[in-house]
Motif scaffolding. Structure first.
Motif, PDB file in Angstrom:
ATOM      1  N   PRO A 274     -20.791  12.252  48.380  1.00  0.00           N
ATOM      2  CA  PRO A 274     -20.536  12.978  47.131  1.00  0.00           C
ATOM      3  C   PRO A 274     -21.551  14.077  46.875  1.00  0.00           C
ATOM      4  O   PRO A 274     -22.737  13.926  47.181  1.00  0.00           O
ATOM      5  CB  PRO A 274     -20.611  11.884  46.060  1.00  0.00           C
ATOM      6  N   ASP A 275     -21.086  15.180  46.324  1.00  0.00           N
ATOM      7  CA  ASP A 275     -21.970  16.284  45.943  1.00  0.00           C
ATOM      8  C   ASP A 275     -22.500  16.102  44.528  1.00  0.00           C
ATOM      9  O   ASP A 275     -23.579  16.581  44.188  1.00  0.00           O
ATOM     10  CB  ASP A 275     -21.216  17.613  46.013  1.00  0.00           C
ATOM     11  N   VAL A 276     -21.711  15.430  43.680  1.00  0.00           N
ATOM     12  CA  VAL A 276     -22.032  15.276  42.261  1.00  0.00           C
ATOM     13  C   VAL A 276     -22.006  13.795  41.913  1.00  0.00           C
ATOM     14  O   VAL A 276     -21.114  13.061  42.344  1.00  0.00           O
ATOM     15  CB  VAL A 276     -21.031  16.043  41.369  1.00  0.00           C
ATOM     16  N   LEU A 277     -22.987  13.363  41.143  1.00  0.00           N
ATOM     17  CA  LEU A 277     -23.078  11.970  40.700  1.00  0.00           C
ATOM     18  C   LEU A 277     -22.902  11.914  39.186  1.00  0.00           C
ATOM     19  O   LEU A 277     -23.552  12.662  38.456  1.00  0.00           O
ATOM     20  CB  LEU A 277     -24.433  11.374  41.090  1.00  0.00           C
ATOM     21  N   LEU A 278     -22.018  11.041  38.718  1.00  0.00           N
ATOM     22  CA  LEU A 278     -21.727  10.925  37.289  1.00  0.00           C
ATOM     23  C   LEU A 278     -22.018   9.503  36.830  1.00  0.00           C
ATOM     24  O   LEU A 278     -21.542   8.530  37.429  1.00  0.00           O
ATOM     25  CB  LEU A 278     -20.258  11.261  37.018  1.00  0.00           C
ATOM     26  N   GLY A 279     -22.792   9.394  35.777  1.00  0.00           N
ATOM     27  CA  GLY A 279     -23.118   8.084  35.215  1.00  0.00           C
ATOM     28  C   GLY A 279     -23.016   8.100  33.702  1.00  0.00           C
ATOM     29  O   GLY A 279     -23.184   9.147  33.055  1.00  0.00           O
ATOM     30  N   ALA A 280     -22.714   6.945  33.142  1.00  0.00           N
ATOM     31  CA  ALA A 280     -22.588   6.828  31.684  1.00  0.00           C
ATOM     32  C   ALA A 280     -23.959   6.633  31.056  1.00  0.00           C
ATOM     33  O   ALA A 280     -24.809   5.906  31.585  1.00  0.00           O
ATOM     34  CB  ALA A 280     -21.671   5.665  31.337  1.00  0.00           C
ATOM     35  N   LYS A 281     -24.172   7.293  29.925  1.00  0.00           N
ATOM     36  CA  LYS A 281     -25.428   7.147  29.189  1.00  0.00           C
ATOM     37  C   LYS A 281     -25.286   6.064  28.125  1.00  0.00           C
ATOM     38  O   LYS A 281     -24.186   5.719  27.703  1.00  0.00           O
ATOM     39  CB  LYS A 281     -25.813   8.480  28.542  1.00  0.00           C
ATOM     40  N   ASP A 282     -26.399   5.541  27.682  1.00  0.00           N
ATOM     41  CA  ASP A 282     -26.381   4.480  26.675  1.00  0.00           C
ATOM     42  C   ASP A 282     -25.788   4.957  25.356  1.00  0.00           C
ATOM     43  O   ASP A 282     -25.220   4.159  24.610  1.00  0.00           O
ATOM     44  CB  ASP A 282     -27.805   3.950  26.442  1.00  0.00           C
ATOM     45  N   ASP A 283     -25.938   6.245  25.057  1.00  0.00           N
ATOM     46  CA  ASP A 283     -25.436   6.758  23.781  1.00  0.00           C
ATOM     47  C   ASP A 283     -23.969   7.190  23.850  1.00  0.00           C
ATOM     48  O   ASP A 283     -23.450   7.790  22.914  1.00  0.00           O
ATOM     49  CB  ASP A 283     -26.294   7.934  23.303  1.00  0.00           C
ATOM     50  N   GLY A 284     -23.295   6.894  24.974  1.00  0.00           N
ATOM     51  CA  GLY A 284     -21.879   7.232  25.089  1.00  0.00           C
ATOM     52  C   GLY A 284     -21.595   8.542  25.780  1.00  0.00           C
ATOM     53  O   GLY A 284     -20.432   8.894  25.995  1.00  0.00           O
ATOM     54  N   GLY A 285     -22.639   9.297  26.106  1.00  0.00           N
ATOM     55  CA  GLY A 285     -22.425  10.569  26.801  1.00  0.00           C
ATOM     56  C   GLY A 285     -22.411  10.376  28.304  1.00  0.00           C
ATOM     57  O   GLY A 285     -22.308   9.263  28.822  1.00  0.00           O
ATOM     58  N   TRP A 286     -22.486  11.488  29.019  1.00  0.00           N
ATOM     59  CA  TRP A 286     -22.456  11.459  30.474  1.00  0.00           C
ATOM     60  C   TRP A 286     -23.714  12.096  31.049  1.00  0.00           C
ATOM     61  O   TRP A 286     -24.208  13.093  30.514  1.00  0.00           O
ATOM     62  CB  TRP A 286     -21.238  12.216  31.011  1.00  0.00           C
ATOM     63  N   ASP A 287     -24.196  11.533  32.115  1.00  0.00           N
ATOM     64  CA  ASP A 287     -25.303  12.117  32.862  1.00  0.00           C
ATOM     65  C   ASP A 287     -24.737  12.597  34.192  1.00  0.00           C
ATOM     66  O   ASP A 287     -24.305  11.792  35.021  1.00  0.00           O
ATOM     67  CB  ASP A 287     -26.399  11.076  33.096  1.00  0.00           C
ATOM     68  N   ILE A 288     -24.695  13.899  34.393  1.00  0.00           N
ATOM     69  CA  ILE A 288     -24.120  14.476  35.603  1.00  0.00           C
ATOM     70  C   ILE A 288     -25.212  15.200  36.375  1.00  0.00           C
ATOM     71  O   ILE A 288     -25.963  15.992  35.818  1.00  0.00           O
ATOM     72  CB  ILE A 288     -22.948  15.431  35.274  1.00  0.00           C
ATOM     73  N   ALA A 289     -25.303  14.899  37.655  1.00  0.00           N
ATOM     74  CA  ALA A 289     -26.379  15.458  38.469  1.00  0.00           C
ATOM     75  C   ALA A 289     -25.881  15.736  39.871  1.00  0.00           C
ATOM     76  O   ALA A 289     -24.919  15.131  40.344  1.00  0.00           O
ATOM     77  CB  ALA A 289     -27.559  14.492  38.516  1.00  0.00           C
ATOM     78  N   LEU A 290     -26.540  16.669  40.530  1.00  0.00           N
ATOM     79  CA  LEU A 290     -26.250  16.933  41.934  1.00  0.00           C
ATOM     80  C   LEU A 290     -26.886  15.845  42.794  1.00  0.00           C
ATOM     81  O   LEU A 290     -27.972  15.347  42.487  1.00  0.00           O
ATOM     82  CB  LEU A 290     -26.799  18.300  42.333  1.00  0.00           C
ATOM     83  N   ASN A 291     -26.216  15.478  43.839  1.00  0.00           N
ATOM     84  CA  ASN A 291     -26.748  14.500  44.776  1.00  0.00           C
ATOM     85  C   ASN A 291     -27.880  15.144  45.570  1.00  0.00           C
ATOM     86  O   ASN A 291     -27.654  16.043  46.376  1.00  0.00           O
ATOM     87  CB  ASN A 291     -25.631  14.020  45.709  1.00  0.00           C
ATOM     88  N   GLN A 292     -29.074  14.692  45.336  1.00  0.00           N
ATOM     89  CA  GLN A 292     -30.233  15.317  45.971  1.00  0.00           C
ATOM     90  C   GLN A 292     -30.178  15.241  47.490  1.00  0.00           C
ATOM     91  O   GLN A 292     -30.739  16.079  48.192  1.00  0.00           O
ATOM     92  CB  GLN A 292     -31.520  14.631  45.483  1.00  0.00           C
ATOM     93  N   ASP A 293     -29.478  14.236  48.007  1.00  0.00           N
ATOM     94  CA  ASP A 293     -29.389  14.098  49.463  1.00  0.00           C
ATOM     95  C   ASP A 293     -28.562  15.204  50.101  1.00  0.00           C
ATOM     96  O   ASP A 293     -28.649  15.431  51.311  1.00  0.00           O
ATOM     97  CB  ASP A 293     -28.771  12.743  49.825  1.00  0.00           C
ATOM     98  N   THR A 294     -27.729  15.879  49.296  1.00  0.00           N
ATOM     99  CA  THR A 294     -26.875  16.942  49.848  1.00  0.00           C
ATOM    100  C   THR A 294     -27.427  18.329  49.583  1.00  0.00           C
ATOM    101  O   THR A 294     -26.814  19.321  49.998  1.00  0.00           O
ATOM    102  CB  THR A 294     -25.457  16.853  49.249  1.00  0.00           C
ATOM    103  N   LEU A 295     -28.548  18.417  48.868  1.00  0.00           N
ATOM    104  CA  LEU A 295     -29.088  19.733  48.530  1.00  0.00           C
ATOM    105  C   LEU A 295     -29.875  20.304  49.705  1.00  0.00           C
ATOM    106  O   LEU A 295     -30.843  19.700  50.159  1.00  0.00           O
ATOM    107  CB  LEU A 295     -30.016  19.639  47.312  1.00  0.00           C
ATOM    108  N   PRO A 296     -29.484  21.449  50.212  1.00  0.00           N
ATOM    109  CA  PRO A 296     -30.275  22.078  51.281  1.00  0.00           C
ATOM    110  C   PRO A 296     -31.592  22.581  50.735  1.00  0.00           C
ATOM    111  O   PRO A 296     -31.642  23.235  49.694  1.00  0.00           O
ATOM    112  CB  PRO A 296     -29.373  23.242  51.719  1.00  0.00           C
ATOM    113  N   ARG A 297     -32.684  22.271  51.429  1.00  0.00           N
ATOM    114  CA  ARG A 297     -34.022  22.663  50.954  1.00  0.00           C
ATOM    115  C   ARG A 297     -34.661  23.594  51.977  1.00  0.00           C
ATOM    116  O   ARG A 297     -34.952  23.183  53.092  1.00  0.00           O
ATOM    117  CB  ARG A 297     -34.882  21.425  50.733  1.00  0.00           C
TER     118      ARG A 297
END
Length: 501
Positions: free
Chosen positions: A291-314
């Protein structure tokens, strides 16, 4: 009016894409594997580039020269455009894109494409397809999932059915069989069994015939139905394939209630079927989906969306090498070569950063639009088009199309390609119901009026309906015919023969 040569001055505006912007667009559409290969080539051809470490790069290592400007890129404000002016914006946290340091001199003018350029360049022309690039590394073979994906949108009758069907298509093995339990699929996606079974039927209506079967008998049955040969005798044979494997022909003939000639015809028919229809396509198991994008639920009901660091070219610039070669005594040719390589490195790092920002922005808008799906399952999936997302994030529709291809999002319900959240099915239940009833009524009328000696096949019915403007595929006709309880042409032919027609 005098005739003669003259000079005219005219002003015009034209969007011209530079080769670098064209290459940036190719980077945007590339998969993780293609990006990895492209970066490998760049590292080999540009000695000023080197792979960065996973550790944070916000601090200058001790003793490292600090005479070259660098920039850090974050995505803290990306959602301002993605959320627009909604009265109740989603609470989505977008993780910062903490990129490796970029280096380069401002006078070189080798910055990566700006967000405005990238967002508007999707509709520009400029011979991009004629340029060599990383697309040359893309496999020419089509996978089974890709082949089915191109068909499902035209067969599914609503967005929910389309989404589940695409998910099922991605679960098929290389032979084309569904080994996963339908009950597990329904649980994962939050839909009932009726919806899951309808979606499987959509997959089984796709080409090649026999795809989506759960065992050999079902695979051959689908092909028999497609050939209008699925009568009670054939159904009995397919339900007792173990007898055929044992060579117990006499018992099988008694069960099928056919004579030697009919039995031989049935066997001849079976030999023409393909027991593993999926093998005609490229294997899809050799490359794991990351996956390129990781989505997780937050405690307050919102969403935490982040890029998968393993796929980021450095990538970072090798400053030591740059200073060593460009120091005192370097000739003009060396200085020119260094500036060219530094410009290339400067642009590539920026382009890759912009690619990640665009992916994150697009994914964030998809999460906003499909919030119901992530919370409650496919029952809350809403119709969504590329144009809607493009308008919200202020980008061209074709740019969004490139972003959502070969990019995957992982959430609690599984891993999905971003493009799967765009559904093309009919959203209105009233409109779909009316059209379905009209099609069913017309099919019934055509069959009722058919000549007993010239029974209409599903293909013939499709041809007649297409002449009337319905625009249906043969498999769609078969679906509606079975829904109203009318048998295949083979079954109707046998029934009318017994009735004395």
């Amino acid at each position: 009016m005098a005739l003669g040569p003259r000079l005219d001055l005219r002003q015009s505006q034209q969007l011209v894409m530079t080769p670098q912007l064209q290459q940036a667009i190719k980077l945007l559409a590339a998969s993780n594997l293609e990006i990895e290969m492209f970066i490998g080539d760049a590292l080999e051809s540009n000695p000023l580039l080197e792979a960065g470490s996973v550790a944070a790069d916000n601090e200058t290592p001790p003793g490292e020269p600090d005479d070259i400007p660098r920039e850090e890129f974050t995505a803290d404000q990306l959602m301002e455009q993605a959320q627009g002016e909604s009265e109740a914006p989603l609470d989505i946290d977008v993780s910062a894109i903490d990129r490796d340091r970029d280096t380069g001199e401002a006078s070189i003018g080798a910055g990566g494409p700006s967000e405005a350029e990238w967002g508007s360049a999707g509709g520009a022309s400029g011979g991009m397809d004629d340029l060599p690039g990383i697309e040359a590394t893309k496999a020419a073979e089509l996978t089974l999932a890709e082949h089915l994906d191109a068909q499902i949108g035209g067969i599914a009758t609503n967005p929910r059915e389309e989404f589940v069907a695409r998910h099922i298509a991605g679960l098929l093995d290389d032979a084309g069989y569904l080994t996963a339990s339908l009950r597990d699929v329904a649980y994962d996606l939050g839909v009932d069994m009726d919806c899951t079974e309808d979606a499987l039927e959509v997959v089984q209506m796709c080409d090649p015939t026999g795809i989506g079967a759960r065992d050999l008998g079902e695979c051959l049955a689908l092909q028999a139905k497609d050939a209008d040969r699925y009568d009670p005798a054939m159904a009995t044979m397919l339900a007792n394939l173990e007898l055929l494997g044992k060579g117990d022909v006499p018992r099988l003939k008694r069960l099928c209630k056919v004579d030697d000639e009919d039995f031989a015809d049935m066997l001849r028919e079976l030999r023409e079927y393909d027991p593993k229809p999926g093998l005609a396509f490229a294997s899809s198991t050799s490359e794991a989906v990351v996956p390129d994008v990781l989505l997780g639920a937050k405690d307050d009901g919102g969403w935490d969306i982040a890029l998968n660091q393993d796929t980021l070219p450095r990538l970072i610039v090798n400053r030591d090498y740059y200073i060593e070669l460009g120091g005192e005594g370097a000739d003009e040719e060396t200085q020119g070569w260094l500036k060219e390589k530094l410009a290339d490195a400067h642009w590539l790092i920026r382009a890759l950063d912009q690619r990640q920002r665009t992916i994150l922005k697009t994914a964030a808008e998809i999460v906003k639009q499909q919030d119901g799906f992530f919370r409650r399952g496919v029952s809350e999936l809403r119709p969504l088009t590329l144009r809607e997302v493009a308008e919200q994030i202020d980008m061209h529709e074709s740019t969004v199309s490139r972003v959502t291809s070969n990019k995957y999002l992982h959430c609690d319900r599984g891993t999905f390609e971003l493009k799967y959240f765009f559904t093309s099915g009919v959203a209105s239940s009233d409109g779909e119901g009316a059209s379905s009833e009209a099609i069913k009524a017309r099919i019934k009328a055509l069959i009722d009026a058919e000549d007993p000696k010239k029974v209409l096949s599903d293909q013939k019915l499709a041809d007649l309906l297409n002449e009337e403007g319905f625009g249906l595929a043969r498999r769609t006709v078969a679906k509606y015919r079975e829904a109203i309880g009318i048998g295949s042409s083979a079954e109707r032919r046998r029934a009318k023969k017994l009735a004395g027609f």
